[in-house]
Scaffold this active site. Structure first.
Site, PDB file in Angstrom:
ATOM      1  N   ARG A  23      35.231  44.710  26.228  1.00  0.00           N
ATOM      2  CA  ARG A  23      35.921  43.640  25.480  1.00  0.00           C
ATOM      3  C   ARG A  23      34.944  42.490  25.332  1.00  0.00           C
ATOM      4  NH1 ARG A  23      38.692  38.992  26.785  1.00  0.00           N
ATOM      5  NH2 ARG A  23      40.479  38.445  25.472  1.00  0.00           N
ATOM      6  N   LYS A  68      31.293  35.340  30.435  1.00  0.00           N
ATOM      7  CA  LYS A  68      32.057  34.805  31.564  1.00  0.00           C
ATOM      8  C   LYS A  68      31.173  34.063  32.570  1.00  0.00           C
ATOM      9  CE  LYS A  68      36.199  37.656  31.392  1.00  0.00           C
ATOM     10  NZ  LYS A  68      37.039  38.669  32.052  1.00  0.00           N
TER      11      LYS A  68
END
Length: 271
Positions: A248, A214
């Site tokens: 995740r 991210k």
């Protein structure tokens, strides 16, 4: 916690939720797995590397993404979920916040609902989760990154998500919370959320951490999405130290190794 046909020890272990994006435009792997055969090959690889859950997403949620129609999202995810259930013995999660997509996915055999709006976008999603008696992951999100006391407000928002779930009939032992790194937060707030995961644990539910590749990692290290594995591993290690039950991720093998090494050191620390 039971997800699909598998029992997860969310108090003492940390498991990999592997990302399977069947989208043309996801920020990290858009277009790589968006046909059923390629998705099957990638799922097989991730399972061999140690994935415990496969999370199927049909709409990119990267910053500035274009919302697609419900039918387009259903057409992307349902064939992949059906393929996964036919070919692999692994729990499958549907990554969607739209009740019509979630219902189609659950009918196709999905074992879990992963909602980036924590049931606040479409409360019918909570009712479907309860009706199908599947677990859910409720992620923290806001339209704007505006807070007076960031951590306290994030935790309060997540308590509200859990309350929506429970009011709809979702059992306590089927709720997972996610701090929502990269959603409705500034760069600094993302770092704070990762650094204070223990506050989420205090709410009383298992925690899932989703930081893989991210922007908080890209901005810190000044690296593109495909070069953020090491940064992701650091967040995974910190998550394990803070007691998260799931991470995740895109890179299954590397993250599982980081989890196992961290657990070995923590076990020795406890004596």
């Amino acid at each position: 916690m039971k997800i699909g046909n598998r029992i997860f020890d969310t108090e003492h272990d940390c498991y990999i939720m592997a990302i399977l994006n069947v989208t043309p435009d996801s920020f990290s792997d858009g277009g790589k797995w968006n046909d059923v055969e390629r998705a099957k090959q990638h799922a097989a690889q991730m399972i061999a590397e140690g994935a415990a859950i496969i999370d199927v997403g049909g709409e990119s949620t990267r910053p500035g993404h274009q919302q697609i129609t419900v039918q387009e999202e259903i057409d992307r995810v349902v064939p992949v979920i059906e393929m996964l259930k036919q070919n692999f013995d692994i729990p499958v999660s549907i990554d969607s916040y739209k009740s019509q997509v979630v219902e189609a996915a659950l009918k196709a055999g999905a074992d879990m609902v992963n909602d980036i709006w924590g049931f606040k976008y479409d409360k019918k999603t909570a009712e479907l989760t309860a009706r199908y008696q599947v677990p859910c992951c409720l992620m923290h999100n806001r339209d704007k990154a505006e807070y007076t006391d960031f951590m306290q407000e994030m935790c309060e928002d997540l308590r509200e998500c859990a309350a929506i779930a429970k009011e709809a009939g979702v059992a306590d032992d089927k709720i997972i919370l996610d701090p929502g790194v990269g959603f409705g937060k500034t760069y600094e707030q993302n770092l704070t959320a990762i650094n204070h995961l223990e506050m989420l644990k205090e709410i009383g539910y298992p925690v899932l951490l989703a930081t893989s590749r991210k922007s908080v990692i890209g901005n810190t290290l000044d690296l593109p999405a495909d070069q953020r594995v090491e940064g992701t591993l650091v967040t995974t290690v910190m998550g394990v130290e803070k007691g998260v039950a799931f991470v995740r991720v895109h890179d299954v093998k590397e993250n599982l190794r980081a989890i196992r090494m961290t657990q070995a050191i923590l076990c020795e620390r406890k004596g």
